[in-house]
Design an enzyme around this catalytic site. Structure first.
Site, PDB file in Angstrom:
ATOM      1  N   SER A 174       0.833  -1.200   0.000  1.00  0.00           N
ATOM      2  CA  SER A 174       0.000   0.000   0.000  1.00  0.00           C
ATOM      3  C   SER A 174       0.874   1.259   0.000  1.00  0.00           C
ATOM      4  O   SER A 174       1.716   1.427  -0.867  1.00  0.00           O
ATOM      5  CB  SER A 174      -0.959  -0.050   1.199  1.00  0.00           C
ATOM      6  OG  SER A 174      -1.933   0.959   1.113  1.00  0.00           O
ATOM      7  N   GLU A 268      -9.440  -3.486  -6.395  1.00  0.00           N
ATOM      8  CA  GLU A 268      -8.769  -2.348  -5.763  1.00  0.00           C
ATOM      9  C   GLU A 268      -8.872  -1.073  -6.582  1.00  0.00           C
ATOM     10  O   GLU A 268      -8.742  -1.097  -7.807  1.00  0.00           O
ATOM     11  CB  GLU A 268      -7.280  -2.653  -5.577  1.00  0.00           C
ATOM     12  CG  GLU A 268      -6.981  -3.818  -4.665  1.00  0.00           C
ATOM     13  CD  GLU A 268      -5.534  -3.802  -4.227  1.00  0.00           C
ATOM     14  OE1 GLU A 268      -5.053  -2.727  -3.835  1.00  0.00           O
ATOM     15  OE2 GLU A 268      -4.903  -4.865  -4.267  1.00  0.00           O
ATOM     16  N   HIS A 298      -7.817  -4.822  -1.128  1.00  0.00           N
ATOM     17  CA  HIS A 298      -6.534  -4.181  -0.878  1.00  0.00           C
ATOM     18  C   HIS A 298      -5.700  -4.994   0.121  1.00  0.00           C
ATOM     19  O   HIS A 298      -6.220  -5.491   1.117  1.00  0.00           O
ATOM     20  CB  HIS A 298      -6.816  -2.773  -0.329  1.00  0.00           C
ATOM     21  CG  HIS A 298      -5.630  -1.887  -0.241  1.00  0.00           C
ATOM     22  ND1 HIS A 298      -4.860  -1.567  -1.334  1.00  0.00           N
ATOM     23  CD2 HIS A 298      -5.080  -1.231   0.831  1.00  0.00           C
ATOM     24  CE1 HIS A 298      -3.897  -0.751  -0.957  1.00  0.00           C
ATOM     25  NE2 HIS A 298      -3.999  -0.542   0.340  1.00  0.00           N
TER      26      HIS A 298
END
Length: 325
Positions: A174, A268, A298
């Site tokens: 991320s 995502e 995610h």
């Protein structure tokens, strides 16, 4: 088809996680959300029993050194990876050879952290790879926007290179994937060792948001809304140029990087970032492998109960073994 566990997780995330940073209803500050996430992380996820942690102080933060202390791990005698700086010059060459290290940059939207969830994932990789890990505990936005987190990660990497004598892999998920790739670009620019490989999980690579806007708006992400994504982006940027490669590494000079593995889920908002990075890396002559797993949310590899997370871990371990061991 997604597993039933993944379907349940997606439903839970849509009902619980996604609204928490959205502006609908009662809006919590990012600092309040951080405290709630930390409380949940510590309450419901136990710290891996075999995982020992040492702290290396930095100017504004710290670098965490993770080691597994159990019968399945290398003992200190078998793994002399860290050599005090005063002894490095005189240490025999045989003792300088070390096992693998993971330099892992945790994600959290630049604003949050989940130390237990990440420790469990990192510990699992360390056990599979007989590795140690170094994790920068960088400052967080909005209190510390760019460039503070990037500078902390860069300083942590310098301390890591001063201590580690063996092969290593740079990893990040991320926002941590953003910082990990930005770090690699800066390290390459400075002529530093960039390691044997890199692994990026659901990375946020383009804070300038120059991709397909229709795809972004149509994404059925159970974790993020476009609004929440923009909120976290704004907290981190605070007026910084979003085209700066230290902010949006997708727009950096990508040639000369080590082999890269990109993993993401097809639900995502950030999927396009990973897809475009895979294309750009290949165009720059970098060895790149990418896997986009259907219907996954995610950073799905961190949800250890998912069969798809086990698949992702196997892909990661196989990739690292091929290029680093």
């Amino acid at each position: 088809m997604a597993s039933w566990q993944a379907k349940v997780l997606n439903s839970i995330l849509s009902l619980v996680a996604r609204p928490s940073i959205n502006a609908q209803g009662v809006r919590l500050s990012l600092a309040d959300i951080r405290l709630r996430l930390l409380a949940l992380d510590c309450r419901y996820l136990a710290w891996p029993k075999a995982l020992a942690v040492d702290e290396i102080p930095l100017t504004h933060s710290k670098l965490l050194h993770y080691r597994l202390n159990d019968e399945n791990s290398l003992s200190q005698a078998e793994a002399p990876a860290l050599i005090p700086e005063a002894e490095q010059a005189s240490a025999p060459e045989a003792k300088r050879r070390a096992p693998l290290a993971l330099f892992y940059v945790r994600g959290g939207g630049f604003c949050f952290k989940t130390p237990h969830a990440h420790a469990r994932f990192i510990a699992a990789l360390c056990r599979e790879l007989d590795a140690e890990a170094f994790v920068p505990d960088y400052r967080l936005a909005p209190e510390h926007p760019f460039p503070a987190p990037f500078e902390d990660v860069l300083e942590a990497f310098g301390q890591f290179l001063a201590r580690w004598q063996g092969p290593f892999v740079v990893m990040g998920d991320s926002a941590g994937g953003n910082l990990a790739m930005a770090l690699l670009l800066e390290a390459k620019k400075r002529g530093l060792n960039t390691g044997q490989a890199a692994v990026l999980l659901s990375p946020a690579l383009d804070l300038a948001i120059t991709g397909d806007s229709e795809q972004l708006l149509e994404a059925d992400d159970p974790f993020f809304t476009v609004e929440s994504l923009l909120r976290l982006r704004g907290a981190y940027l605070r007026g910084a140029n979003p085209m700066d490669p230290r902010v949006s590494p997708l727009h950096g000079k990508l040639d000369g990087l080590p082999p890269v593995l990109l993993l993401a889920g097809t639900r995502e908002l950030l999927l396009d970032d990973a897809r475009r990075m895979a294309q750009r890396l290949a165009g720059a002559g970098v060895t790149v492998e990418s896997r986009f797993i259907a219907n996954m949310p995610h950073v799905f590899p961190l949800f250890e109960l998912l069969p798809e997370a086990a698949l992702a871990k196997a892909l990661i371990v196989n990739f690292i073994r091929r290029y680093s061991l």
